[in-house]
Design a protein around this motif. Structure first.
Motif, PDB file in Angstrom:
ATOM      1  N   LYS A  27       5.097  -2.194   3.485  1.00 18.83           N
ATOM      2  CA  LYS A  27       4.316  -3.419   3.700  1.00 18.83           C
ATOM      3  C   LYS A  27       2.926  -3.105   4.239  1.00 18.83           C
ATOM      4  CE  LYS A  27       8.109  -6.684   4.332  1.00 18.83           C
ATOM      5  NZ  LYS A  27       8.837  -7.549   5.266  1.00 18.83           N
ATOM      6  N   ALA A  31      -0.505  -3.953   2.321  1.00 14.85           N
ATOM      7  CA  ALA A  31      -1.487  -4.824   2.977  1.00 14.85           C
ATOM      8  C   ALA A  31      -2.881  -4.207   2.985  1.00 14.85           C
ATOM      9  CB  ALA A  31      -1.041  -5.122   4.407  1.00 14.85           C
ATOM     10  N   ARG A  37      -0.973  -2.409  -4.271  1.00  9.84           N
ATOM     11  CA  ARG A  37      -0.453  -3.726  -4.661  1.00  9.84           C
ATOM     12  C   ARG A  37      -0.340  -3.842  -6.174  1.00  9.84           C
ATOM     13  NH1 ARG A  37      -3.717  -5.366  -0.339  1.00  9.84           N
ATOM     14  NH2 ARG A  37      -5.432  -5.981  -1.708  1.00  9.84           N
ATOM     15  N   GLU A  89       2.327 -16.838  -3.766  1.00  9.23           N
ATOM     16  CA  GLU A  89       2.569 -16.573  -2.343  1.00  9.23           C
ATOM     17  C   GLU A  89       2.709 -15.071  -2.099  1.00  9.23           C
ATOM     18  OE1 GLU A  89       3.379 -16.225   1.398  1.00  9.23           O
ATOM     19  OE2 GLU A  89       2.959 -18.264   0.713  1.00  9.23           O
ATOM     20  N   GLN A  90       2.084 -14.584  -1.030  1.00  6.52           N
ATOM     21  CA  GLN A  90       2.130 -13.152  -0.716  1.00  6.52           C
ATOM     22  C   GLN A  90       3.497 -12.690  -0.228  1.00  6.52           C
ATOM     23  OE1 GLN A  90      -1.624 -12.816   1.760  1.00  6.52           O
ATOM     24  NE2 GLN A  90      -1.682 -10.877   0.689  1.00  6.52           N
ATOM     25  N   ASN A  91       4.200 -13.564   0.443  1.00  7.30           N
ATOM     26  CA  ASN A  91       5.486 -13.195   1.027  1.00  7.30           C
ATOM     27  C   ASN A  91       6.555 -13.112  -0.065  1.00  7.30           C
ATOM     28  OD1 ASN A  91       8.048 -13.245   2.276  1.00  7.30           O
ATOM     29  ND2 ASN A  91       7.220 -14.265   4.079  1.00  7.30           N
ATOM     30  N   ARG A  92       6.913 -11.896  -0.411  1.00  2.35           N
ATOM     31  CA  ARG A  92       7.850 -11.660  -1.513  1.00  2.35           C
ATOM     32  C   ARG A  92       9.220 -12.281  -1.245  1.00  2.35           C
ATOM     33  NH1 ARG A  92      11.640  -8.312  -3.440  1.00  2.35           N
ATOM     34  NH2 ARG A  92      11.441  -7.578  -5.590  1.00  2.35           N
ATOM     35  N   SER A 107       4.825 -13.677  -6.766  1.00  2.94           N
ATOM     36  CA  SER A 107       4.518 -12.961  -5.540  1.00  2.94           C
ATOM     37  C   SER A 107       3.238 -12.149  -5.699  1.00  2.94           C
ATOM     38  CB  SER A 107       5.685 -12.020  -5.203  1.00  2.94           C
ATOM     39  OG  SER A 107       5.353 -11.178  -4.128  1.00  2.94           O
ATOM     40  N   GLY A 108       2.391 -12.199  -4.671  1.00  2.00           N
ATOM     41  CA  GLY A 108       1.184 -11.385  -4.684  1.00  2.00           C
ATOM     42  C   GLY A 108       0.024 -12.073  -3.997  1.00  2.00           C
ATOM     43  N   ASP A 109      -1.036 -11.317  -3.814  1.00  2.00           N
ATOM     44  CA  ASP A 109      -2.256 -11.820  -3.190  1.00  2.00           C
ATOM     45  C   ASP A 109      -3.082 -12.535  -4.256  1.00  2.00           C
ATOM     46  OD1 ASP A 109      -4.680 -12.248  -1.969  1.00  2.00           O
ATOM     47  OD2 ASP A 109      -4.963 -10.182  -1.301  1.00  2.00           O
TER      48      ASP A 109
END
Length: 200
Positions: A27, A31, A37, A89-92, A107-109
């Protein structure tokens, strides 16, 4: 005690510790590294919508960026009205949960164009940015407008200055948190006093 046996015991003792460190380190790397990523997204099944995704989520839908306190409330309102939307959403883990609940999510930035592309931004009717980071907001707007010049954009900001700047640029409808809260509270106060006065 033989050296081999000692090594085996040390290995057995350290394994749980090492395995517990893998995910936090992963993580941290994700980040801090856009390259990491991108590499991770290629192998992550949550980085793109499943092939079985209903067509209504692929065109004329809303792309909702962020599923925190604000985003989840927006999503609930859209769901109640039957408005199709895709969450970015970033939170997988959260994306995995949303999919279990039957929601379309990637999922992703979302500052990474690939994430919005996977959310089918090119065919979307609207982009709703429920995250207030000004740098990320601008990157998302650039991607959305490049791929879909006619898209309607709804933005959330935390800062009054940023809100004014974005409003002046006329790139979308801007909601400034404190201002909207003040409007809501003021409206409630005025309404209550109005009811009280008419009741007397």
């Amino acid at each position: 005690m033989s050296l081999i046996l000692a090594s085996a015991l040390i290995s057995i003792a350290l394994n749980p510790l090492l395995f517990s460190m893998v995910e936090p380190i992963r993580k941290l790397i994700l980040a801090r590294s856009a390259f990491a990523r991108r590499c991770d997204a290629r192998t992550d099944p949550f980085a793109e919508l499943p092939m079985t995704t209903d067509r209504k989520y692929l065109a004329k839908q809303v792309v909702l960026v962020g599923y925190g306190r604000v985003g989840s409330r927006i999503a609930a309102a859209m769901q109640a009205q039957g408005i199709p939307f895709v969450v970015a959403e970033q939170n997988r883990e959260l994306v995995a949960q949303l999919r279990k609940e039957g929601l379309a999510a990637v999922s992703g930035d979302a500052a990474d164009p690939a994430v919005l592309i996977q959310a089918h931004i090119a065919e979307a009717a609207m982009l709703v940015v429920a995250t207030p980071d000004p740098l990320i907001i601008r990157q998302m707007i650039d991607t959305a407008k490049t791929l879909n010049p006619e898209i309607e954009i709804i933005l959330r900001t935390h800062g009054e200055e940023e809100s004014v700047l974005l409003s002046k640029e006329n790139i979308g409808t801007v909601f400034f948190g404190e201002e909207e809260l003040a409007k809501g509270m003021a409206s409630h106060v005025v309404q209550r006093f109005s009811v009280t006065e008419h009741g007397q």
